[in-house]
Design a protein around this motif. Structure first.
Motif, short mmCIF file in Angstrom:
data_model
loop_
_atom_site.label_atom_id
_atom_site.label_comp_id
_atom_site.label_asym_id
_atom_site.label_seq_id
_atom_site.Cartn_x
_atom_site.Cartn_y
_atom_site.Cartn_z
N PHE A 25 -5.30 -98.60 78.26
CA PHE A 25 -3.89 -98.46 78.65
C PHE A 25 -3.02 -98.18 77.42
CE2 PHE A 25 0.30 -100.44 79.15
CZ PHE A 25 0.78 -99.73 80.24
N CYS A 26 -3.28 -98.88 76.31
CA CYS A 26 -2.47 -98.67 75.10
C CYS A 26 -2.68 -97.27 74.54
CB CYS A 26 -2.83 -99.72 74.04
SG CYS A 26 -2.38 -101.41 74.49
N LEU A 64 -1.09 -94.69 76.80
CA LEU A 64 0.37 -94.74 76.66
C LEU A 64 0.82 -93.97 75.42
CD1 LEU A 64 3.04 -95.89 77.73
CD2 LEU A 64 2.64 -97.92 76.32
N VAL A 65 0.09 -94.11 74.31
CA VAL A 65 0.43 -93.36 73.10
C VAL A 65 0.26 -91.86 73.34
CG1 VAL A 65 -0.25 -92.94 70.71
CG2 VAL A 65 -0.11 -95.27 71.57
N PHE A 95 0.45 -90.33 76.17
CA PHE A 95 1.50 -89.89 77.08
C PHE A 95 2.82 -89.67 76.33
CE2 PHE A 95 5.15 -91.10 79.74
CZ PHE A 95 5.05 -90.15 80.74
N CYS A 96 3.12 -90.56 75.40
CA CYS A 96 4.35 -90.41 74.62
C CYS A 96 4.33 -89.15 73.77
CB CYS A 96 4.57 -91.64 73.74
SG CYS A 96 4.92 -93.16 74.67
N THR A 154 -3.45 -91.92 67.40
CA THR A 154 -4.28 -92.45 68.48
C THR A 154 -5.44 -93.27 67.93
OG1 THR A 154 -3.73 -90.54 69.87
CG2 THR A 154 -5.65 -91.84 70.50
#
Length: 266
Positions: free
Chosen positions: A197-198, A201-202, A204-205, A226
């Motif tokens: 998930f982390c 999320l990175v 995705f940002c 990443t």
């Protein structure tokens, strides 16, 4: 001296050795698949010698073996039965290490470190992820710290009580073993979910920033970020590794206990 006396003694010795031959086959099969025992650092000669020593140590305490001629067709089937039981137990004991193998592969692919491979002929593949090698070293120390080698011998001894020699294969035990394989994937998903998930999320940002400002070369920046985030997640979750390993080991032993109790003696 009676001319037939040496022949009778040889027959008695052969009957006595039957109680050690079939346990030896099961023990050797387990040591070929059990964690750490199947490592390439442990040669085949060492495994055979270890199986002989353990068989000689516990052979006298095992249940009485039925009078079966080892050279007959029934004896060959009983030998194959012991090998099958040993492979099942060895693979079952290997499941916790398999969980973290899946975790290492998933985390490496999410971090973009799939090209960082390590030669791993032990697991039957050409290479394994470098993240799993970190987990493997830690798991090896945890395995020895909780006396996992003695625990393996305890499971082996109980298997002869629940699965006596010549009792035949049991469908229920195979069913429980197959269900335990699904437990491996569910446990691996739960362990990798926070890290995945982390990292996602990175990514995705950075993907969002790339849509906002296409002129920026975010690929060269997002790749190292990443990896750094993935390494940070591994660093944060490593202190929880012993607790997760012990919990998974307890669940594994419960599954093995159910599998043994589903054997022919029930």
């Amino acid at each position: 001296m009676n001319p037939t006396e040496p022949l009778m003694q040889a027959s008695q010795y052969l009957h006595a050795l039957q109680g050690y031959w079939w346990p030896f086959c099961r023990l050797l099969a387990v040591f070929s698949m059990a964690p750490l025992f199947n490592h390439k650092a442990v040669s085949k000669k060492v495994r055979v010698l270890l199986a002989l020593v353990v068989t000689a140590a516990i052979g006298g305490a095992l249940p009485q073996v039925a009078d079966i001629n080892p050279l007959s067709a029934q004896g060959v089937l009983v030998t194959l039965e012991q090998i099958a039981y040993g492979l099942i137990l060895g693979l079952s004991l290997q499941l916790v290490f398999t969980v973290f193998s899946v975790v290492g592969e998933v985390v490496s692919s999410q971090m973009g470190m799939t090209m960082a491979r390590y030669n791993d002929p032990v697991n039957g593949v050409s290479s394994s992820s470098i993240v799993y090698q970190v987990y493997f070293v830690l798991l090896a120390f945890l395995f020895l710290s909780i006396d996992g080698h003695l625990l393996t011998l305890s499971v082996l001894f109980k298997s002869f009580i629940h699965w006596p020699v010549g009792s035949g294969l049991n469908f229920t035990s195979y069913t429980i073993f197959i269900q335990a394989i699904s437990w491996v994937f569910s446990a691996a998903v739960l362990l990798t979910l926070p890290m995945v998930f982390c990292v996602v999320l990175v990514q995705f940002c950075f993907g969002l920033l790339n849509r906002i400002s296409p002129s920026m070369n975010l690929f060269s920046l997002g790749f190292p970020i990443t990896i750094l985030v993935g390494l940070l997640c591994i660093y944060i979750t490593l202190p929880n590794l012993p607790e997760s390993y012990l919990r998974l080991t307890r669940d594994l032993l419960d599954n093995i206990g159910v599998m043994l109790e589903g054997g022919p003696d029930v």
